[in-house]
Design an enzyme around this catalytic site. Sequence first.
Site, PDB file in Angstrom:
ATOM      1  N   GLY A  23      35.434  42.458  38.831  1.00  0.00           N
ATOM      2  CA  GLY A  23      34.508  41.727  39.701  1.00  0.00           C
ATOM      3  C   GLY A  23      35.032  40.398  40.222  1.00  0.00           C
ATOM      4  N   GLY A  26      38.409  41.278  45.545  1.00  0.00           N
ATOM      5  CA  GLY A  26      38.230  42.445  46.422  1.00  0.00           C
ATOM      6  C   GLY A  26      36.798  42.937  46.563  1.00  0.00           C
ATOM      7  N   ARG A  47      41.076  41.438  33.658  1.00  0.00           N
ATOM      8  CA  ARG A  47      42.027  40.907  32.683  1.00  0.00           C
ATOM      9  C   ARG A  47      42.239  39.407  32.844  1.00  0.00           C
ATOM     10  N   TYR A 155      39.847  60.939  47.961  1.00  0.00           N
ATOM     11  CA  TYR A 155      40.857  61.870  47.415  1.00  0.00           C
ATOM     12  C   TYR A 155      40.542  62.280  45.971  1.00  0.00           C
ATOM     13  N   LYS A 170      40.582  59.454  39.413  1.00  0.00           N
ATOM     14  CA  LYS A 170      39.315  59.320  40.160  1.00  0.00           C
ATOM     15  C   LYS A 170      38.550  60.652  40.145  1.00  0.00           C
ATOM     16  N   PRO A 196      34.687  55.044  48.892  1.00  0.00           N
ATOM     17  CA  PRO A 196      34.999  54.299  50.114  1.00  0.00           C
ATOM     18  C   PRO A 196      36.262  54.829  50.780  1.00  0.00           C
ATOM     19  N   ARG A 207      49.410  46.937  47.417  1.00  0.00           N
ATOM     20  CA  ARG A 207      50.000  48.000  46.596  1.00  0.00           C
ATOM     21  C   ARG A 207      50.153  49.320  47.346  1.00  0.00           C
TER      22      ARG A 207
HETATM   23  C1  HXC Z   1      56.267  52.889  40.469  1.00  0.00           C
HETATM   24  C2  HXC Z   1      55.361  51.311  39.055  1.00  0.00           C
HETATM   25  C3  HXC Z   1      54.911  50.550  40.166  1.00  0.00           C
HETATM   26  C4  HXC Z   1      55.208  51.040  41.485  1.00  0.00           C
HETATM   27  C5  HXC Z   1      54.340  49.511  38.359  1.00  0.00           C
HETATM   28  N1  HXC Z   1      54.983  50.620  37.961  1.00  0.00           N
HETATM   29  N2  HXC Z   1      54.275  49.446  39.695  1.00  0.00           N
HETATM   30  N3  HXC Z   1      56.033  52.457  39.204  1.00  0.00           N
HETATM   31  N4  HXC Z   1      55.879  52.218  41.581  1.00  0.00           N
HETATM   32  N5  HXC Z   1      54.828  50.383  42.586  1.00  0.00           N
HETATM   33  C6  HXC Z   1      55.260  51.045  36.594  1.00  0.00           C
HETATM   34  C7  HXC Z   1      56.045  49.991  35.804  1.00  0.00           C
HETATM   35  O1  HXC Z   1      57.439  50.075  36.080  1.00  0.00           O
HETATM   36  C8  HXC Z   1      55.691  50.385  34.377  1.00  0.00           C
HETATM   37  O2  HXC Z   1      56.414  51.507  33.952  1.00  0.00           O
HETATM   38  C9  HXC Z   1      54.258  50.845  34.487  1.00  0.00           C
HETATM   39  O3  HXC Z   1      54.043  51.186  35.863  1.00  0.00           O
HETATM   40  C10 HXC Z   1      53.279  49.759  34.092  1.00  0.00           C
HETATM   41  O4  HXC Z   1      53.560  48.616  34.895  1.00  0.00           O
HETATM   42  P1  HXC Z   1      53.100  47.156  34.467  1.00  0.00           P
HETATM   43  O5  HXC Z   1      53.448  46.236  35.589  1.00  0.00           O
HETATM   44  O6  HXC Z   1      53.605  46.825  33.108  1.00  0.00           O
HETATM   45  O7  HXC Z   1      51.511  47.392  34.310  1.00  0.00           O
HETATM   46  P2  HXC Z   1      50.328  46.382  34.326  1.00  0.00           P
HETATM   47  O8  HXC Z   1      50.817  44.951  34.208  1.00  0.00           O
HETATM   48  O9  HXC Z   1      49.363  46.881  33.342  1.00  0.00           O
HETATM   49  O10 HXC Z   1      49.748  46.503  35.843  1.00  0.00           O
HETATM   50  C11 HXC Z   1      49.063  47.673  36.268  1.00  0.00           C
HETATM   51  C12 HXC Z   1      49.422  48.064  37.695  1.00  0.00           C
HETATM   52  C13 HXC Z   1      49.250  46.873  38.675  1.00  0.00           C
HETATM   53  C14 HXC Z   1      48.521  49.247  38.067  1.00  0.00           C
HETATM   54  C15 HXC Z   1      50.874  48.512  37.742  1.00  0.00           C
HETATM   55  O11 HXC Z   1      49.521  47.265  40.017  1.00  0.00           O
HETATM   56  C16 HXC Z   1      47.872  46.276  38.613  1.00  0.00           C
HETATM   57  O12 HXC Z   1      47.634  45.364  37.827  1.00  0.00           O
HETATM   58  N6  HXC Z   1      46.919  46.769  39.432  1.00  0.00           N
HETATM   59  C17 HXC Z   1      45.521  46.344  39.393  1.00  0.00           C
HETATM   60  C18 HXC Z   1      44.903  46.226  40.743  1.00  0.00           C
HETATM   61  C19 HXC Z   1      45.112  47.362  41.714  1.00  0.00           C
HETATM   62  O13 HXC Z   1      45.995  48.206  41.513  1.00  0.00           O
HETATM   63  N7  HXC Z   1      44.319  47.366  42.775  1.00  0.00           N
HETATM   64  C20 HXC Z   1      44.398  48.350  43.810  1.00  0.00           C
HETATM   65  C21 HXC Z   1      43.334  49.360  43.650  1.00  0.00           C
HETATM   66  S1  HXC Z   1      43.279  50.174  45.169  1.00  0.00           S
HETATM   67  P3  HXC Z   1      57.746  51.417  33.001  1.00  0.00           P
HETATM   68  O14 HXC Z   1      58.122  52.829  32.740  1.00  0.00           O
HETATM   69  O15 HXC Z   1      58.749  50.655  33.828  1.00  0.00           O
HETATM   70  O16 HXC Z   1      57.333  50.671  31.766  1.00  0.00           O
HETATM   71  C22 HXC Z   1      42.723  51.708  45.041  1.00  0.00           C
HETATM   72  C23 HXC Z   1      42.427  52.266  46.417  1.00  0.00           C
HETATM   73  C24 HXC Z   1      42.371  53.732  46.501  1.00  0.00           C
HETATM   74  O17 HXC Z   1      42.585  52.258  43.999  1.00  0.00           O
HETATM   75  C25 HXC Z   1      42.088  54.318  47.863  1.00  0.00           C
HETATM   76  C26 HXC Z   1      42.524  53.619  49.092  1.00  0.00           C
HETATM   77  C27 HXC Z   1      42.063  54.294  50.377  1.00  0.00           C
HETATM   78  P1  NAP Z   2      41.382  44.970  43.682  1.00  0.00           P
HETATM   79  O1  NAP Z   2      40.876  43.698  44.264  1.00  0.00           O
HETATM   80  O2  NAP Z   2      42.792  45.031  43.230  1.00  0.00           O
HETATM   81  O3  NAP Z   2      40.391  45.384  42.502  1.00  0.00           O
HETATM   82  C1  NAP Z   2      40.782  45.953  41.295  1.00  0.00           C
HETATM   83  C2  NAP Z   2      40.222  45.105  40.169  1.00  0.00           C
HETATM   84  O4  NAP Z   2      40.420  45.790  38.929  1.00  0.00           O
HETATM   85  C3  NAP Z   2      40.874  43.744  40.052  1.00  0.00           C
HETATM   86  O5  NAP Z   2      39.867  42.748  40.024  1.00  0.00           O
HETATM   87  C4  NAP Z   2      41.604  43.779  38.719  1.00  0.00           C
HETATM   88  O6  NAP Z   2      41.553  42.510  38.095  1.00  0.00           O
HETATM   89  C5  NAP Z   2      40.797  44.835  37.965  1.00  0.00           C
HETATM   90  N1  NAP Z   2      41.584  45.504  36.933  1.00  0.00           N
HETATM   91  C6  NAP Z   2      42.767  46.124  37.076  1.00  0.00           C
HETATM   92  N2  NAP Z   2      43.205  46.591  35.892  1.00  0.00           N
HETATM   93  C7  NAP Z   2      42.248  46.276  34.988  1.00  0.00           C
HETATM   94  C8  NAP Z   2      42.105  46.496  33.598  1.00  0.00           C
HETATM   95  N3  NAP Z   2      43.036  47.141  32.891  1.00  0.00           N
HETATM   96  N4  NAP Z   2      40.977  46.042  32.987  1.00  0.00           N
HETATM   97  C9  NAP Z   2      40.027  45.391  33.695  1.00  0.00           C
HETATM   98  N5  NAP Z   2      40.108  45.151  35.004  1.00  0.00           N
HETATM   99  C10 NAP Z   2      41.213  45.591  35.645  1.00  0.00           C
HETATM  100  O7  NAP Z   2      41.208  46.173  44.728  1.00  0.00           O
HETATM  101  P2  NAP Z   2      39.936  46.709  45.529  1.00  0.00           P
HETATM  102  O8  NAP Z   2      40.450  47.279  46.780  1.00  0.00           O
HETATM  103  O9  NAP Z   2      38.864  45.695  45.566  1.00  0.00           O
HETATM  104  O10 NAP Z   2      39.478  47.947  44.617  1.00  0.00           O
HETATM  105  C11 NAP Z   2      38.192  47.981  44.006  1.00  0.00           C
HETATM  106  C12 NAP Z   2      37.774  49.416  43.775  1.00  0.00           C
HETATM  107  O11 NAP Z   2      37.625  50.084  45.015  1.00  0.00           O
HETATM  108  C13 NAP Z   2      38.768  50.245  42.977  1.00  0.00           C
HETATM  109  O12 NAP Z   2      38.055  51.144  42.129  1.00  0.00           O
HETATM  110  C14 NAP Z   2      39.489  51.037  44.038  1.00  0.00           C
HETATM  111  O13 NAP Z   2      40.045  52.232  43.544  1.00  0.00           O
HETATM  112  C15 NAP Z   2      38.336  51.300  44.979  1.00  0.00           C
HETATM  113  N6  NAP Z   2      38.715  51.671  46.341  1.00  0.00           N
HETATM  114  C16 NAP Z   2      39.232  50.737  47.176  1.00  0.00           C
HETATM  115  C17 NAP Z   2      39.513  51.087  48.480  1.00  0.00           C
HETATM  116  C18 NAP Z   2      40.043  50.104  49.468  1.00  0.00           C
HETATM  117  O14 NAP Z   2      40.346  50.475  50.599  1.00  0.00           O
HETATM  118  N7  NAP Z   2      40.146  48.814  49.134  1.00  0.00           N
HETATM  119  C19 NAP Z   2      39.297  52.403  48.901  1.00  0.00           C
HETATM  120  C20 NAP Z   2      38.786  53.336  48.016  1.00  0.00           C
HETATM  121  C21 NAP Z   2      38.483  52.942  46.729  1.00  0.00           C
HETATM  122  P3  NAP Z   2      42.676  41.958  37.051  1.00  0.00           P
HETATM  123  O15 NAP Z   2      43.984  42.114  37.708  1.00  0.00           O
HETATM  124  O16 NAP Z   2      42.257  40.520  36.801  1.00  0.00           O
HETATM  125  O17 NAP Z   2      42.516  42.778  35.811  1.00  0.00           O
END
Ligand code: HXC
Ligand code: NAP
Length: 290
Positions: A23, A26, A47, A155, A170, A196, A207
Amino acid sequence: MILAEGMLKPGALKGKNIIVTGGGTGLGRSMGEYFLELGANLVITSRKLDVLQETAKEMMVVKGGKVIPLACDVREIDQVEAMWKDATDHLGQIHVVLNNAAGNFISPTERLSTNAFNTVLDIVLKGTSQVTLTAGKDWIAKKQTGIFLNIVTTYAWTGSGYVVPSAAAKAGVLALTRSLAVEWAKYGIRSNAIAPGPFPTEGAWSRLLPGDLLKKFDPAKKVPVGRVGEHQELANLAAYLVSDYSSYVNGEVMTIDGGEWLKGAGEFNNLDQIPEEMWDMMDASRGKKA
Ligand code: HXC
Ligand code: NAP
């Protein structure tokens, strides 16, 4: 602009205590802000406590109300249980859980390490399940009703290459939503999901469209209505689904994507690339006069 306007009447969420995972940033932040505006109290979790604290401060200045920032990695059950206890200690009964936290990145699947695949599965599926079970068990034990709203994507049912761990996770969250909607309805617990389409956020865009991918693959171009989503449009739908106005909606997944996924699915939808002159030629060849 109407797209940026709140839709529910003032006070529609008055007295509701709502947890929003992810929360601080985004879409979670945008939905939370609107819940607050409608009279809810919030717990925002993720986190990064510093991000949550800053967001909570800003939200309360702009919208008033109560926002409690609590650090919680949803992958860690001890942290989830501690967060639930802290949330109830602060606010009393929690009425709504918005499972919004997620992790994602794009990559050819064969390039992913086991840890990379598991990291996304753990945040999205295991994390959502742990928060859901912790809340649901407590609601059932205390004979309290509750509402789950889970954020998935389109998806979840089509699948998608290059985001396979996210798609698999998902899909699991969608199955969890539909399953518990039936099983826990007898306890007064509703479960719904929102799927969404593209809504610009720093987290998702950085990302999923890194580097110059955004220029090459403009997400708006894939959407029949010709644009990406406005955060308030999603917030309006989410507020409805966590309000008592949607009491008869249970087990549903509501898509808000401007028609994007259906465009990809319909056999002949790409014929919109055919120019009018070519349709004229085809008409002429079957004898139709201009
Ligand atoms: C391949 C990757 C990678 C990448 C990380 N890894 N990024 N591999 N391509 N781009 C690998 C690392 O090398 C590592 O593996 C493992 O993943 C874990 O990475 P960490 O960085 O240690 O993980 P962590 O710090 O826990 O971070 C988690 C994360 C990061 C998912 C990698 O991106 C994150 O914190 N994301 C949170 C927010 C987020 O993703 N928001 C977007 C949601 S959008 P190894 O083997 O090297 O140890 C969404 C939209 C969907 O869902 C639909 C859109 C239309
Ligand atoms: P975002 O800002 O990156 O949101 C993801 C949130 O999840 C961050 O606040 C992150 O905060 C938190 N998070 C990640 N890992 C976590 C963990 N291990 N424990 C607790 N919290 C964690 O991206 P967003 O686009 O707003 O995405 C929000 C939701 O919408 C997600 O479910 C995504 O799949 C969905 N969605 C987004 C889109 C889009 O176009 N944006 C489309 C379809 C679906 P910390 O890093 O502080 O943990």
